[in-house]
Design a protein around this motif. Sequence first.
Motif: not given
Length: 271
Positions: A141-159
């Motif tokens: 059955s279809r869900g209702d998940f609402s994505a809110r990015p940024g809740q886990m830490p990330v680093v990008e190549a420049e960092d």
Amino acid sequence: MGSPLISVTDLHELLGSGPGSVTVLDVRYRMGGPPGRPEFEQGHIPRAAYVDLDADLAAPPGDGGRHPLPETGDFEAAMRAVGVRDDRPVVVYDDWTGLAAGRAWWLLRYHGHPDVRVLDGAWSAWVEAGGEVQTGAVLPSRGDFSARPGQMPVVEAEDVLGVAVLVDARAPERFRGEVEPVDPVAGHIPGAVNVPTGTNLRVDGRFRSAAELQALYAAAGVDGTESVAAYCGSGVTAAHDVIAMELAGIRAALYPGSWSGWITDPSRPIA
């Protein structure tokens, strides 16, 4: 936030609470292995929905590596299609010691789902415990998940080079640059330490205890008092080290591009 893991016993109890008690996601995937969906249809945990790692948990390959993070809208749609809801716990598993399931766990956590856990011991633990096995396709059955990015830490190549402790989750021989079976350049990011994902597990395929993991990472110079980030070949299996470090009380960022993204720019240093 509770443990990132769930035992076979606890999952069995959750499933017994009724159809709406938990969303189970099967992330069958092995690098270079057969497609996961046929194996899923041959046998899976009851009510589980299949998630395709390449299609649902990554964007197309490019400068961001072999498995860049998916676009937020694409990930939200994929999770809704397999029944993920904001108000229902999610359990993810695979048949690859949690290496693919860890990617799903990390992405759901990164996008704000409050209750996501990886099945400790993976599919084999469920089967060995005599868990019920369902076959055939599943139409959730279809869900209702609402994505809110940024809740886990990330680093990008420049960092990346500014991170105090950078953990490489690949096999030792790949870290040392002796072999490279996947990417066109061998080696590792300068300054990284190597904690292969396999060392996170006991011989039965379950994660080591918190004390054992603390000792394992401390031996590599990771104690959580400084900034920590993890990477691997394409940003998938590094989530396994992120889980292990969370169990050890260490909050680690993920470098999503990982080695395959790092080497797309020839000006970046290689050790």
